[in-house]
Design a protein around this motif. Sequence first.
Motif, PDB file in Angstrom:
ATOM      1  N   GLY A 502      14.570  11.629   8.596  1.00 41.94           N
ATOM      2  CA  GLY A 502      15.670  12.221   8.118  1.00 41.94           C
ATOM      3  C   GLY A 502      15.711  13.538   7.862  1.00 41.94           C
ATOM      4  N   ASP A 503      16.853  14.029   7.690  1.00 40.52           N
ATOM      5  CA  ASP A 503      17.046  15.729   7.530  1.00 40.52           C
ATOM      6  C   ASP A 503      18.206  15.693   6.555  1.00 40.52           C
ATOM      7  N   TRP A 504      17.711  16.320   5.382  1.00 36.76           N
ATOM      8  CA  TRP A 504      18.671  16.846   4.360  1.00 36.76           C
ATOM      9  C   TRP A 504      19.568  17.874   4.636  1.00 36.76           C
ATOM     10  N   ASP A 505      20.469  17.719   5.293  1.00 34.23           N
ATOM     11  CA  ASP A 505      21.150  19.033   5.806  1.00 34.23           C
ATOM     12  C   ASP A 505      22.466  19.149   5.123  1.00 34.23           C
ATOM     13  N   ALA A 506      23.235  20.131   5.909  1.00 35.28           N
ATOM     14  CA  ALA A 506      24.324  20.618   5.031  1.00 35.28           C
ATOM     15  C   ALA A 506      25.339  19.236   4.653  1.00 35.28           C
ATOM     16  N   ALA A 507      25.619  18.448   5.643  1.00 37.47           N
ATOM     17  CA  ALA A 507      26.363  17.227   5.409  1.00 37.47           C
ATOM     18  C   ALA A 507      25.967  16.464   4.284  1.00 37.47           C
ATOM     19  N   CYS A 508      24.474  16.258   3.907  1.00 37.51           N
ATOM     20  CA  CYS A 508      24.078  15.512   2.867  1.00 37.51           C
ATOM     21  C   CYS A 508      24.185  16.093   1.512  1.00 37.51           C
ATOM     22  N   ILE A 509      24.191  17.415   1.408  1.00 37.50           N
ATOM     23  CA  ILE A 509      24.521  18.504   0.461  1.00 37.50           C
ATOM     24  C   ILE A 509      25.734  18.225   0.013  1.00 37.50           C
ATOM     25  N   ALA A 510      26.780  18.254   1.089  1.00 36.97           N
ATOM     26  CA  ALA A 510      28.069  18.309   0.792  1.00 36.97           C
ATOM     27  C   ALA A 510      28.382  16.928   0.078  1.00 36.97           C
ATOM     28  N   ALA A 511      27.692  15.741   0.652  1.00 33.41           N
ATOM     29  CA  ALA A 511      27.836  14.525  -0.173  1.00 33.41           C
ATOM     30  C   ALA A 511      27.489  14.495  -1.442  1.00 33.41           C
ATOM     31  N   VAL A 512      26.661  15.450  -2.194  1.00 34.16           N
ATOM     32  CA  VAL A 512      26.214  15.612  -3.299  1.00 34.16           C
ATOM     33  C   VAL A 512      27.516  15.570  -4.279  1.00 34.16           C
ATOM     34  N   HIS A 513      28.331  16.135  -3.655  1.00 39.93           N
ATOM     35  CA  HIS A 513      29.846  16.402  -4.219  1.00 39.93           C
ATOM     36  C   HIS A 513      30.517  15.255  -3.971  1.00 39.93           C
ATOM     37  N   ASP A 514      30.733  15.114  -2.705  1.00 44.10           N
ATOM     38  CA  ASP A 514      32.044  13.851  -2.296  1.00 44.10           C
ATOM     39  C   ASP A 514      31.624  12.636  -2.830  1.00 44.10           C
ATOM     40  N   THR A 515      30.169  12.090  -2.662  1.00 43.63           N
ATOM     41  CA  THR A 515      29.848  10.953  -2.935  1.00 43.63           C
ATOM     42  C   THR A 515      29.564  10.681  -4.529  1.00 43.63           C
ATOM     43  N   CYS A 516      28.860  11.955  -4.886  1.00 46.88           N
ATOM     44  CA  CYS A 516      28.247  11.583  -6.407  1.00 46.88           C
ATOM     45  C   CYS A 516      29.153  12.399  -7.489  1.00 46.88           C
ATOM     46  N   HIS A 517      30.089  13.260  -6.881  1.00 44.94           N
ATOM     47  CA  HIS A 517      30.984  14.121  -7.821  1.00 44.94           C
ATOM     48  C   HIS A 517      29.944  14.996  -8.449  1.00 44.94           C
ATOM     49  N   ASN A 518      28.971  15.593  -7.948  1.00 45.30           N
ATOM     50  CA  ASN A 518      28.207  16.672  -8.782  1.00 45.30           C
ATOM     51  C   ASN A 518      28.433  18.146  -8.362  1.00 45.30           C
ATOM     52  N   TYR A 519      28.122  18.949  -8.723  1.00 46.23           N
ATOM     53  CA  TYR A 519      28.253  20.490  -8.170  1.00 46.23           C
ATOM     54  C   TYR A 519      27.099  21.419  -7.930  1.00 46.23           C
ATOM     55  N   CYS A 520      26.987  21.700  -6.774  1.00 45.20           N
ATOM     56  CA  CYS A 520      25.609  22.469  -6.566  1.00 45.20           C
ATOM     57  C   CYS A 520      26.124  23.880  -6.569  1.00 45.20           C
ATOM     58  N   ASP A 521      25.869  24.383  -8.155  1.00 50.39           N
ATOM     59  CA  ASP A 521      26.455  25.956  -8.326  1.00 50.39           C
ATOM     60  C   ASP A 521      25.426  26.576  -8.129  1.00 50.39           C
ATOM     61  N   GLY A 522      24.168  26.359  -7.779  1.00 56.43           N
ATOM     62  CA  GLY A 522      23.031  27.271  -7.711  1.00 56.43           C
ATOM     63  C   GLY A 522      22.637  28.058  -9.013  1.00 56.43           C
ATOM     64  N   ILE A 523      23.333  27.676 -10.155  1.00 57.84           N
ATOM     65  CA  ILE A 523      22.653  28.363 -11.397  1.00 57.84           C
ATOM     66  C   ILE A 523      21.435  28.205 -11.716  1.00 57.84           C
TER      67      ILE A 523
END
Length: 789
Positions: A502-523
């Motif tokens: 597997g490869d946790w790439d940009a599409a997977c990170i985008a799904a963190v929001h689109d699927t789980c409604h989380n926000y990767c703000d980097g704070i």
Amino acid sequence: MYNKKIIQIFIIIFSFFLIFCAKEADSNTDVSPYNVNLSGSGGDHSSDEHCKDEDKRSCHIKLSEHNGVLTCFVGVQICINNYWSECFDGNEINKIPNDDGKPLSLTEEKICENNPCDVFCSRWVEDGKWKADGAVCKWPWNWSTDPAESIDKANKDGAAKEPCTHGSQCHQNQKCQDPAQGSCSHDICTKGVGLKKGCETNCVDKICDEKPQCCEKKYTGSCEVEPCLTYKKGLTKDCDPNVKKTCDWDKTCCPYTQIETCSYWGIIGYKKVCEWIETYKCGWRQYYRCGWRWKEVYICGWRWKQIYVCGWRWREFYVCGWRWRDFYVCGWRWRDFYVCGWRWRQVYRCGWRQVYRCGWRYYCSFFWCYITYTCWWEQTYTCWWEQIYVYECWWETRYVYECWWELRYVYECWWELRYVYECWWEQMYVYECWWEQRYVYECWWEERYECWWELIQKCWDEPIYGFIYYDCEKNYNGKWTQKCVDQYKKYNPGACPLSWTGDWDAACIAAVHDTCHNYCDGIKLGAGECAEWEAPNFDAKCSDFELGIGLTCKTGNTPVIPVCNTGSKEAPKGVPIAIMPKGSGYFGTEPSSLPGAKYCYTDEAIPAGECRNVKSCNVINSDEVMVNPKSNANYNSAECFEGDNWGFYYDAVCGYPPKCPGGFLNTIKNEIYKSSCEDGLTPQWGFLSWDAETPKDTEISFRVKTAKSQAELSSAAWRSISVKSTGSNQDCSISGPSPCPVDLYIVLDKIDSQKQVLELEVTFKVSPDNKKSPILNAWEISYSCKEEQ
């Protein structure tokens, strides 16, 4: 096309004419722009040669050559303080938007006026003057005089489940910011190897189900290895139905048995070998003789023979003695006879009878009594003899002459047949065998003991050796080769691979929001904090409205429920609000029914990034409140996510929003560029350069991605550009120095650099106090059209 080529050819001729003129003008100094070290992308394009201030000359730089496309830069150098400046071009192009007001690029595409090396070069020169968005305050709502206390109370009551991993764990107008990592190998907001399903169940497991390539997958079948991979041995035939089909197609893909011809060295036959040997022997020897002699002869035949027999048989005996005998006798004698007939009989009877009597009787009347002699009939019980004539049977003794059998006990003699067991001699004609002494002439063998010399032939079987061939079963391990894998894929199309890292790439990170409604703000990566939305921030990825319950309060006796819209579109009027008592058991869920719920409704539309107060709800302190519940007929399904729509009502006194922070916010902006090569030509992206201002503690960074069409850009992978604009290195000029300009062919690689559409992403990072923003004054992107290969 021909007009474009004519213009390009004219520019090339004109550029060389300028070069020639500049060379003639500077002939006295004997300096040529091509004699200085000006070639190659990113070189130092200034010269140590002295010159006269304000003099100008043409300069030439070779930038790159990829797939036959030569890119060079022809510009101008100015003499400043007796030294030549870097080679530069001062052309400026104004912004020309498209008809719809939303251009793919800020400016129209133009021919590369400063690239005579490539007649097909085109470029965009943008002067967008971009900077970070300002934090404009538009908060027309009230909330508790102590919002920190209110949000803390709401979180303790269950509005926030930290560390959070899903948007449905944060309510009261909060978002799950930088979700928790759980037991995963790296943070889910950063790129890395595929994560293992089960390391975090609320978000990672859902992404793994939706995008299997994001997560590690292990082969779970019963074969020795995954059938999509080769193996040094054959796979067990029954480990997988499609493996069985493959091994039926080619048995060598699995362990197999086959009949072969086997051999071994052994005895293949015998030959007889004999040898004569003279031997002295002693022993009994037989001789054949003939003559007369007595001999017992065993004979069989029929003959009469006395045989002594024992057994049961009938015998007649003459017996004398006393015994009872029946005799037949005739004479006169008395006999009893049983006779039936009619006869008179005297019968003695008793009973009631009428009797006629006479005598003196005594009478009395009413007045007197008297005695008189009279006769009368009288009923009386009496017995009497009576003569009757009856039919009956009786015994009668008579004296008669007759004959009869009479049993008498007499002494006499008689023959008597008896069945007795006895033994006796009996003459019988029988067939039998017996020994009989006879004097006969015969010949016979006779044995004598003696010694003699004898020539004896000794024979034996001598083995013959050779190879013996036979049919045998041989077992082979087989080998699961590439041909077996290919055949397996035909039987099971689309199944391979069965395992991957597997490869946790940009599409997977985008799904963190689109699927789980989380926000990767980097704070604070991995903190999993429920953070408050701050106006006018909103979720740009939400294509419609997104509602939440703000911090509640009351004005006088009027409850105030702020409803906030963090989506990208305006929320309509009349959205329902459900009110449930505290501890209802429904908080944090998306129920289709809410038994006993009370409802009120928003009385005005809510713009994106803003809140509006609702004052018509009948609530009491600590009630649970949900906006846009599915249990109401007015539920609006256009909302992006309903899982975070809950909140608590507290009757704290309403105050005013905290002071607007003002300043700038970290911002991301995007532009799309579409190449326009004619038929038979394919684009090849060239260079990116820019002019920027980056105050201290600010930064501008870039990413690019390409696709064959604008619709396919969403699934394309971003490529980061390592060159950034910072306080110490603001500009990246087309004329260098290295590593500028940015060679997009190297950034995108050979394949992606030849796709038709390019998207540029610019990230503006503001200062920590939000008071300073970087500015991107202008930037240039170029490409060329080359023949298709």
